[in-house]
Design a protein around this motif. Structure first.
Motif, PDB file in Angstrom:
ATOM      1  N   VAL A 101       0.806  -1.175  -0.052  1.00  0.00           N
ATOM      2  CA  VAL A 101       0.027  -0.173  -0.008  1.00  0.00           C
ATOM      3  C   VAL A 101       0.792   1.374   0.138  1.00  0.00           C
ATOM      4  N   GLY A 102       0.624   1.997  -0.900  1.00  0.00           N
ATOM      5  CA  GLY A 102       1.642   3.373  -1.042  1.00  0.00           C
ATOM      6  C   GLY A 102       1.101   4.081  -2.013  1.00  0.00           C
ATOM      7  N   THR A 103       1.790   5.538  -2.079  1.00  0.00           N
ATOM      8  CA  THR A 103       1.353   6.224  -3.018  1.00  0.00           C
ATOM      9  C   THR A 103       1.894   5.765  -4.574  1.00  0.00           C
ATOM     10  N   PRO A 104       1.482   6.491  -5.669  1.00  0.00           N
ATOM     11  CA  PRO A 104       2.056   5.701  -6.777  1.00  0.00           C
ATOM     12  C   PRO A 104       3.423   5.789  -6.793  1.00  0.00           C
ATOM     13  N   THR A 105       4.038   6.977  -6.362  1.00  0.00           N
ATOM     14  CA  THR A 105       5.505   7.203  -6.481  1.00  0.00           C
ATOM     15  C   THR A 105       6.093   5.930  -5.546  1.00  0.00           C
TER      16      THR A 105
END
Length: 352
Positions: free
Chosen positions: A215-219
């Motif tokens: 799980v995370g930001t696209p970056t």
């Protein structure tokens, strides 16, 4: 407020487990994308949030209220499906208006709300048409307007762009992103298309086999994949993955040798790097291998090389030319490399 909390949620049908211990907090107004291949559990997860599937174990909380036992109509959500689900005998206006009639919203409010929703998706000029008179993109916008008119606390979107051609996908994707920004409504979006995920999401949940992989930001997910599954699923092309051995900070396999890597991981590993992070060079370098294929992409050339037992892609200038079988050299700095456990696929190198 429409925070969504999923606490150790699982879904089983007999011995088949579709979703396993799904544990996630979704912020109010967040655009969250569930991403993964077919059968990974992303649609099942959305259907449990919607109330279309019962939860086997765990708890789902929307806006501070446990919804496990609530009917879908009582959860204050609106869904947009892959199939448009429009009524062919009704006009665009009546299709958009339908949820207001079903929910017994006062008739005096209908016209203003329908026209406001239609304006948001550029349908004002088409309100008198029937679905058969619309293009695929226009029908999808009717489905979006029908969800917007509800003014729900949560939008759920299940692969809404799958039936559109590539050009329409791009324009409709931009429209969805702009709509969510304007409406400021918590949105959960399901897709198998990593480009949709990367361009739309505030955060991405990558799933495989019913389990959250990262799980995370696209970056964050692009730059620091948690394992080889995420590395191979995110990016176009996906991250290059090469099997080999490392000793004393030096990785080696056939046609490749990279020094200066983190020590402490001696033995079999998988080395990863992105196509755009390396450079073709006339001098001998970390990779020396024959050209396996060359693809002209318009804005770049993609050079495929056989490195050890793996194919790797190198992004070159659009005017780069080579013949299959030509020997080429590639500069591969240690700083752009990722190391993964050869058995589990888990990330070994620290996040950048």
């Amino acid at each position: 407020m429409a925070e969504i909390s999923m606490k150790n949620v699982s879904k089983r049908w007999g011995r088949v487990e579709g979703v396993k211990d799904f544990d996630l907090e979704i912020a109010d107004r967040e655009f969250l994308v569930l991403l993964g291949p077919s059968g990974c559990g992303k649609t099942t997860t959305m259907r449990m949030i919607a109330g279309l599937e019962d939860v086997t174990e765990g708890q789902i909380v929307i806006g501070g209220r446990v919804v496990n036992d609530l009917e879908p109509k009582d959860r204050d959500i609106a869904m947009v499906f892959q199939s448009y689900g429009l009524y062919p005998n009704l006009s665009v206006y009546e299709n958009i208006r339908f949820p207001l009639k079903v929910r017994k919203i006062p008739a005096a409010e209908h016209d203003e709300r329908v026209r406001r929703a239609a304006e948001m998706v550029d349908l004002t000029a088409l309100l008198d048409r029937r679905p058969a008179e619309l293009s695929g993109g226009q029908r999808q916008r009717v489905a979006l307007a029908r969800a917007i008119v509800r003014e729900p606390t949560v939008f759920l979107m299940d692969e809404p762009l799958s039936n559109l051609d590539a050009k329409l996908r791009v324009s409709t994707r931009a429209q969805i992103k702009n709509l969510q920004h304007r409406l400021k409504t918590t949105t959960i979006y399901v897709t198998h298309d990593q480009i949709e995920a990367m361009t739309l999401a505030d955060r991405v949940v990558v799933m495989s086999g019913g389990i959250i992989q990262q799980v995370g930001t696209p970056t964050q997910i692009y730059d620091n994949p948690a394992n080889t599954f995420v590395a191979s699923f995110i990016g176009s092309p996906a991250m290059n993955l090469v099997s080999g051995r490392i000793a004393g900070g030096v990785f080696e396999a056939e046609n490749i040798r990279v020094a200066g890597l983190p020590t402490g991981h001696d033995g079999p590993v998988t080395l990863g790097f992105r196509a755009e992070d390396v450079t073709l060079t006339p001098q001998a370098a970390e990779i020396s291998a024959p050209v396996y294929a060359l693809e002209l992409l318009g804005d770049a050339s993609m050079v495929a090389l056989r490195v050890g037992e793996d194919l790797v892609n190198i992004k070159a200038a659009k005017d780069y030319r080579a013949q299959i079988g030509d020997s080429v050299h590639v500069t591969l700095p240690a700083g752009v490399c990722h190391l993964f456990d050869a058995e589990t696929g888990a990330r070994l190198t620290p996040d950048a």
